[in-house]
Enzyme design. Structure first.
Site, PDB file in Angstrom:
ATOM      1  N   ARG A   1       0.823  -1.219   0.000  1.00 40.34           N
ATOM      2  CA  ARG A   1       0.000   0.000   0.000  1.00 40.34           C
ATOM      3  C   ARG A   1       0.857   1.269   0.000  1.00 40.34           C
ATOM      4  O   ARG A   1       0.377   2.338  -0.323  1.00 40.34           O
ATOM      5  CB  ARG A   1      -0.995  -0.023   1.177  1.00 40.34           C
ATOM      6  CG  ARG A   1      -2.033   1.058   1.118  1.00 40.34           C
ATOM      7  CD  ARG A   1      -3.369   0.701   1.798  1.00 40.34           C
ATOM      8  NE  ARG A   1      -3.256  -0.161   2.942  1.00 40.34           N
ATOM      9  CZ  ARG A   1      -2.745   0.202   4.139  1.00 40.34           C
ATOM     10  NH1 ARG A   1      -2.328   1.431   4.324  1.00 40.34           N
ATOM     11  NH2 ARG A   1      -2.699  -0.666   5.121  1.00 40.34           N
TER      12      ARG A   1
ATOM     13  N   TYR B   1     -16.537  14.967 -16.816  1.00 41.34           N
ATOM     14  CA  TYR B   1     -16.994  13.575 -16.801  1.00 41.34           C
ATOM     15  C   TYR B   1     -18.098  13.441 -15.733  1.00 41.34           C
ATOM     16  O   TYR B   1     -17.993  14.012 -14.649  1.00 41.34           O
ATOM     17  CB  TYR B   1     -15.799  12.665 -16.496  1.00 41.34           C
ATOM     18  CG  TYR B   1     -16.214  11.253 -16.190  1.00 41.34           C
ATOM     19  CD1 TYR B   1     -16.820  10.461 -17.151  1.00 41.34           C
ATOM     20  CD2 TYR B   1     -16.021  10.717 -14.920  1.00 41.34           C
ATOM     21  CE1 TYR B   1     -17.220   9.178 -16.853  1.00 41.34           C
ATOM     22  CE2 TYR B   1     -16.411   9.429 -14.621  1.00 41.34           C
ATOM     23  CZ  TYR B   1     -17.014   8.666 -15.595  1.00 41.34           C
ATOM     24  OH  TYR B   1     -17.405   7.399 -15.299  1.00 41.34           O
TER      25      TYR B   1
ATOM     26  N   ASP C   1      -7.935  17.714 -16.293  1.00 42.29           N
ATOM     27  CA  ASP C   1      -8.156  16.306 -16.633  1.00 42.29           C
ATOM     28  C   ASP C   1      -7.764  16.156 -18.102  1.00 42.29           C
ATOM     29  O   ASP C   1      -8.415  16.702 -18.993  1.00 42.29           O
ATOM     30  CB  ASP C   1      -9.627  15.936 -16.385  1.00 42.29           C
ATOM     31  CG  ASP C   1      -9.887  14.448 -16.615  1.00 42.29           C
ATOM     32  OD1 ASP C   1      -9.246  13.867 -17.514  1.00 42.29           O
ATOM     33  OD2 ASP C   1     -10.755  13.869 -15.930  1.00 42.29           O
TER      34      ASP C   1
ATOM     35  N   LYS D   1      -8.545   4.678 -19.889  1.00 44.42           N
ATOM     36  CA  LYS D   1      -8.894   5.053 -21.264  1.00 44.42           C
ATOM     37  C   LYS D   1      -7.678   4.910 -22.193  1.00 44.42           C
ATOM     38  O   LYS D   1      -7.232   3.796 -22.410  1.00 44.42           O
ATOM     39  CB  LYS D   1      -9.489   6.458 -21.260  1.00 44.42           C
ATOM     40  CG  LYS D   1     -10.504   6.717 -20.125  1.00 44.42           C
ATOM     41  CD  LYS D   1     -11.760   5.908 -20.250  1.00 44.42           C
ATOM     42  CE  LYS D   1     -12.682   6.001 -19.034  1.00 44.42           C
ATOM     43  NZ  LYS D   1     -13.030   7.342 -18.563  1.00 44.42           N
TER      44      LYS D   1
HETATM   45  C1  LIG Z   1     -13.612   7.871 -17.312  1.00 41.92           C
HETATM   46  C2  LIG Z   1     -13.187   9.220 -16.897  1.00 41.92           C
HETATM   47  C3  LIG Z   1     -12.893   9.500 -15.564  1.00 41.92           C
HETATM   48  C4  LIG Z   1     -13.061   8.457 -14.456  1.00 41.92           C
HETATM   49  O1  LIG Z   1     -12.101   7.468 -14.584  1.00 41.92           O
HETATM   50  P1  LIG Z   1     -12.322   5.929 -14.072  1.00 41.92           P
HETATM   51  O2  LIG Z   1     -11.033   5.305 -14.442  1.00 41.92           O
HETATM   52  O3  LIG Z   1     -13.517   5.411 -14.779  1.00 41.92           O
HETATM   53  O4  LIG Z   1     -12.543   6.026 -12.599  1.00 41.92           O
HETATM   54  C5  LIG Z   1     -12.445  10.765 -15.238  1.00 41.92           C
HETATM   55  N1  LIG Z   1     -12.319  11.723 -16.193  1.00 41.92           N
HETATM   56  C6  LIG Z   1     -12.610  11.491 -17.495  1.00 41.92           C
HETATM   57  C7  LIG Z   1     -12.469  12.580 -18.493  1.00 41.92           C
HETATM   58  C8  LIG Z   1     -13.054  10.235 -17.886  1.00 41.92           C
HETATM   59  O5  LIG Z   1     -13.379  10.016 -19.163  1.00 41.92           O
END
Ligand SMILES: *Cc1c(COP(=O)(O)O)cnc(C)c1O
Length: 403
Positions: free
Chosen positions: A76, A130, A195, A220
């Site tokens: 951790r 998101y 982001d 992603k």
């Molecule tokens: C999918 C997504 C998230 C969240 O990410 P997870 O890995 O699903 O927790 C945050 N920001 C954006 C722009 C996303 O597309």
């Protein structure tokens, strides 16, 4: 193998191009170790016969957030395989450090907790975000209070207890863009979080434009194959130390196998993003000239995400695709399409969706690596299934309203 060893060999390397970093960063020590593929360390704990030395290393971590030298104590705190991914992502984003988490949402939660631990619970944010990020801020689940504004209103929305300004650019799902440099200027001393999930460091490096914190849903593009969930924050070493302490105390760690897969994903990131972006731009040109499409959204910086509003029923289009997968998420080698008002942004209040420019007619498509002609053939037949041209939707208002 410690974190510090591969970080220092990366530091001594001359500046290398992104494509080179993508395949070498986080691996600089492998030849010395006599290895080609990075080792996958699945240990949850690490033996030590010297409890005094371990105590000192734990104290050092607890007070500073600096990772101890020598083997990790417990998974951790740190994992060497995940550490390689963190080193590599920091190199690609041009930051001192990166801290990986179990998902993008775990990463965002850690950022909010890190700021709240310093008494800074107020966040200024720009829609759209998101759906779940919007929800996490708006519902105040972590005790945050949010002021929503547009980029021009950010400077005025900042208060003495503001700990963070948050934007997505291009934003999920409308692909709306924010001028990061201008916004960073409006933020003054308050850290700007960008982001960067949609753009990836291949198309945009927010830290070079003044963002202090760069967040990714690694699920992603960084993973890139739809088979690993993760999140990562790229930032300066000072904030990274706080994030490591939050991660240690709250436990949202990335599994080492995910760290391995994400490091592997980074090596093809530039090639995947450039190829899928070229196909996306081609599809955008075709959609822009199509009478079944009311509006196409595509950012100036390009990318592999496209969005478009249809005159007909978007649910019919989702039901009719055959090659393109009708599924939420994005950034995989294969193409995905989804209806944000039903899925990715369902959790956002309809009126807040409207403020964010998310129409009920909007479809979001993540363009993959298939041949453009095959994608277009599938998309055009699916659009015919949901087809209503501007004149038809005027003739049939109920049909238009149903969407
Ligand atoms: C999918 C997504 C998230 C969240 O990410 P997870 O890995 O699903 O927790 C945050 N920001 C954006 C722009 C996303 O597309």
């Amino acid at each position: 193998m410690t974190r510090n060893a591969h970080a220092s060999s990366a530091e001594s390397a001359p500046t290398r191009a992104l494509a080179t970093e993508a395949v070498h960063a986080g691996r600089d020590d492998l030849a010395e170790l006599g290895l080609h593929a990075p080792p996958l360390d699945l240990s949850t704990t690490y033996p030590s016969r010297d409890a005094r030395a371990e105590a000192a290393r734990i104290d050092a971590f607890a007070t500073t957030g600096v990772l101890p030298d020598g083997p990790p104590v417990y998974a951790r705190l740190d994992n060497p395989t995940t550490g390689r991914f963190e080193t590599a992502l920091a190199r690609l984003e041009g930051t001192d450090a990166a801290v990986a988490f179990a998902s993008g949402m775990a990463a965002l939660s850690a950022v909010l907790l890190a700021r709240a631990s310093q008494g800074l619970r107020h966040v200024v944010a720009v829609r759209p975000l998101y759906g779940c990020s919007d929800h996490l801020l708006n519902a105040g689940l972590l005790g945050t209070e949010v002021t929503w504004t547009d980029p021009a209103g950010v400077a005025d929305a900042i208060r003495p207890d503001t700990g963070l300004v948050m934007v997505e650019t291009p934003a999920n799902p409308t692909l709306a863009e924010v001028d990061i440099r201008a916004l960073a200027h409006s933020c003054g001393e308050v850290p700007l979080l960008v982001d960067n999930t949609f753009a990836t460091p291949v198309l945009q490096r927010p830290a070079e434009l003044g963002a202090r914190i760069v967040l990714h849903s690694a699920t992603k593009y960084l993973g890139g194959h739809g088979d690993v969930m993760g999140g990562v924050v790229a930032c300066d070493e000072e904030f990274a130390r706080t994030l490591r302490q939050v991660r240690f105390a709250t436990g949202g760690v990335l599994h080492p196998l995910a760290g391995y897969l994400l490091l592997r994903g980074l090596s093809t990131l530039p090639v995947r993003v450039r190829a899928a972006s070229a196909t996306a731009a081609d599809l955008v040109r075709r959609l822009a000239g199509d009478p079944r499409i009311a509006r196409v959204h595509y950012p100036r910086i390009g990318g592999a995400m496209i969005a478009f509003e249809v005159y007909g029923d978007p649910h019919d289009v989702i039901g009719a695709v055959r090659l393109i997968t009708p599924a939420v998420s994005l950034g995989s080698v294969d193409s995905l399409i989804q209806h944000p008002a039903s899925i990715s942004h369902r959790i956002v209040d309809p009126s807040d969706r409207r403020t964010g420019g998310i129409s009920d007619r909007l479809l979001r498509m993540s363009v993959g690596l298939e041949d453009v002609e095959d994608l277009w053939r599938d998309l055009t037949q699916a659009l015919s299934a949901g087809s209503a041209t501007p004149s038809e939707s005027r003739r049939s208002p109920e049909r238009a309203a149903r969407a």
